[in-house]
Design an enzyme around this catalytic site. Structure first.
Site, PDB file in Angstrom:
ATOM      1  N   GLU A  35     -33.486  22.124 -40.869  1.00 59.31           N
ATOM      2  CA  GLU A  35     -34.900  21.997 -41.236  1.00 59.31           C
ATOM      3  C   GLU A  35     -35.063  21.101 -42.451  1.00 59.31           C
ATOM      4  O   GLU A  35     -34.377  21.269 -43.458  1.00 59.31           O
ATOM      5  CB  GLU A  35     -35.479  23.387 -41.532  1.00 59.31           C
ATOM      6  CG  GLU A  35     -36.804  23.640 -40.895  1.00 59.31           C
ATOM      7  CD  GLU A  35     -36.758  23.620 -39.378  1.00 59.31           C
ATOM      8  OE1 GLU A  35     -37.178  22.598 -38.796  1.00 59.31           O
ATOM      9  OE2 GLU A  35     -36.314  24.596 -38.767  1.00 59.31           O
ATOM     10  N   HIS A  36     -35.990  20.151 -42.345  1.00 60.39           N
ATOM     11  CA  HIS A  36     -36.274  19.168 -43.408  1.00 60.39           C
ATOM     12  C   HIS A  36     -35.061  18.286 -43.707  1.00 60.39           C
ATOM     13  O   HIS A  36     -34.976  17.692 -44.776  1.00 60.39           O
ATOM     14  CB  HIS A  36     -36.779  19.861 -44.684  1.00 60.39           C
ATOM     15  CG  HIS A  36     -38.177  20.387 -44.554  1.00 60.39           C
ATOM     16  ND1 HIS A  36     -39.285  19.705 -44.986  1.00 60.39           N
ATOM     17  CD2 HIS A  36     -38.652  21.538 -44.011  1.00 60.39           C
ATOM     18  CE1 HIS A  36     -40.380  20.412 -44.733  1.00 60.39           C
ATOM     19  NE2 HIS A  36     -40.019  21.531 -44.120  1.00 60.39           N
ATOM     20  N   GLY A 126     -49.925  24.655 -34.013  1.00 61.05           N
ATOM     21  CA  GLY A 126     -49.753  25.257 -35.336  1.00 61.05           C
ATOM     22  C   GLY A 126     -48.647  26.282 -35.436  1.00 61.05           C
ATOM     23  O   GLY A 126     -48.504  26.952 -36.455  1.00 61.05           O
ATOM     24  N   SER A 130     -44.060  22.002 -32.290  1.00 61.84           N
ATOM     25  CA  SER A 130     -44.246  20.563 -32.099  1.00 61.84           C
ATOM     26  C   SER A 130     -45.160  20.214 -30.945  1.00 61.84           C
ATOM     27  O   SER A 130     -44.853  19.386 -30.092  1.00 61.84           O
ATOM     28  CB  SER A 130     -42.899  19.858 -31.939  1.00 61.84           C
ATOM     29  OG  SER A 130     -43.011  18.553 -32.413  1.00 61.84           O
ATOM     30  N   ASP A 176     -38.647  15.705 -33.781  1.00 54.50           N
ATOM     31  CA  ASP A 176     -39.495  16.343 -32.772  1.00 54.50           C
ATOM     32  C   ASP A 176     -39.621  15.482 -31.520  1.00 54.50           C
ATOM     33  O   ASP A 176     -39.473  15.953 -30.392  1.00 54.50           O
ATOM     34  CB  ASP A 176     -40.876  16.630 -33.351  1.00 54.50           C
ATOM     35  CG  ASP A 176     -40.827  17.600 -34.517  1.00 54.50           C
ATOM     36  OD1 ASP A 176     -39.771  18.212 -34.740  1.00 54.50           O
ATOM     37  OD2 ASP A 176     -41.850  17.735 -35.213  1.00 54.50           O
TER      38      ASP A 176
END
Length: 385
Positions: A35-36, A126, A130, A176
């Site tokens: 993640e990130h 939300g 994705s 994504d």
């Protein structure tokens, strides 16, 4: 899928007065771990899921593009000539941004016909699954086919990312769109976000008697707002302090030096990215050597890092993860960009319903809104239906 395909075909025909040339679809994605790390040129391990955006497309004999969808009342109409990002806003920025981005990658938009597009989706908005990349990937593939552009899928992923960055205004990485376009059934996409090389990694969940449960907290997030951009800025500051192009160039061995030269907040942001990159590599290795039942500790450690170092979790996500861990999950973590969205829990098939009951009870006890939980399966990427 057959139902939504029929609905999309019928809605397109009713709205535009002619049948479409074809139907295309692209999936949402779950990030198993990493993640990130994508915009830091690191490693990610997402997989495409069996929830999809479906679109119908028909060519026109003029230079207009019309887009409409099941999630908005209006039909947005715009000319292909002079199309620019500052014309585009709202939900239609996603599909129309792809049109503009195709031009940036060399498509001759002066030589293609206009199109009518109608979209419908089963990907929750939300939830960190994705939904945006599913739209972008479906549109990119459909236009690539309809306009005979000849772009390969890694290029279409870059097109979707450019649309999201420059038109929608969300500073996301390439993960994504890559998952949505490159995904394979029962497998994850191991993506090197620096070289953009990808490998298909067998997951083996079904064979091991495991399911991946999505726990959608109902807390909505928006990547075009400040929290995501602030984390990205911290990562760039950390890389600059080391004189490297991105945090990809640092390893766990650099953490002692990072603690010396960075302020505490920037250090923790950097520590998350560096250790998360290592967790992705470790997860791929463990999947190959020992199978999915052995990756739980890595999922748990990823969540702690996002909660404590990157500070992108929220109380609802933490509760979902803690409840999963206390009710038989092999491992659990928040997934997606953070500040809301969903958590994932890897759990034995026999324990899924027990965990769902426990999650509902825990959220009610804490006064949180009712979560939605469901199992997803690794799916094929974007296709012409």
């Amino acid at each position: 899928m057959s139902d939504i395909r029929d609905e999309v075909f019928a809605a397109f025909t009713s709205l535009y007065g002619h049948e479409p040339n074809g139907l295309w679809s692209a999936p949402g994605r779950v990030n198993l771990i990493g993640e990130h790390t994508d915009y830091n040129e690191g490693f990610v391990l997402p997989f495409a899921i069996n929830l999809r955006t479906v679109l119908a497309l028909g060519t026109r004999d003029d230079r207009m593009i019309r887009v409409s969808s099941a999630f908005a009342d209006e039909v947005v109409e715009i000319a292909l000539d002079g199309l620019s990002p500052n014309q585009l806003s709202g939900w239609s920025a996603y599909p129309l941004g792809v049109v503009w981005a195709l031009g940036q990658f060399g498509a001759d938009l002066a030589a293609v016909p206009g199109v009518d597009i109608y979209l419908e989706s089963t990907v929750p908005v939300g939830a960190g699954l994705s939904s945006s990349a599913a739209i972008e990937s479906a549109v990119a593939l459909a236009l690539n086919d309809a306009w005979q552009l000849g772009f390969d899928r890694p290029t279409l992923a870059k097109v979707g990312q450019l649309a999201e960055n420059k038109v929608v205004g969300a500073p996301t990485g390439i993960m994504d769109q890559s998952a949505s376009l490159l995904g394979k059934r029962d497998a994850a996409v191991f993506l090197d976000c620096q070289s953009l090389e990808s490998q298909i990694i067998d997951l083996g969940f079904a064979e091991a008697g495991l399911e991946l449960l999505i726990i959608d907290t109902g807390v909505s997030h928006d990547h075009a707002t400040g929290g995501y951009a602030a984390r990205r800025a911290s990562c760039e500051a950390g890389a600059a302090a080391f004189g490297v192009p991105s945090l990809r160039h640092l390893s766990v061995d650099d953490l002692p030096r990072a603690r010396e030269i960075l302020d505490d907040e920037t250090f923790r942001r950097v520590r998350h990215v560096i250790t998360e990159n290592q967790r992705v590599l470790d997860t791929v290795r463990v999947l190959r050597e020992s199978g999915p039942s052995a990756i739980g500790d890595l999922l748990d450690a990823s969540h702690r890092s996002m909660r404590d170092d990157f500070e992108i979790s929220v109380p609802e996500l933490d509760l979902a993860v803690e409840t999963a861990q206390a009710n038989g999950a092999i491992g659990a973590r928040m997934t997606g960009g953070g500040f809301g969205g969903a958590a994932i829990a890897l759990i034995r098939s026999d324990d899924v319903s027990r965990l769902q009951v426990a999650i509902d009870g825990a959220f009610a006890e804490h006064g949180f809104g009712q979560p939605v939980s469901f199992v997803v399966n690794a799916s094929d990427g974007a296709i012409r239906e």
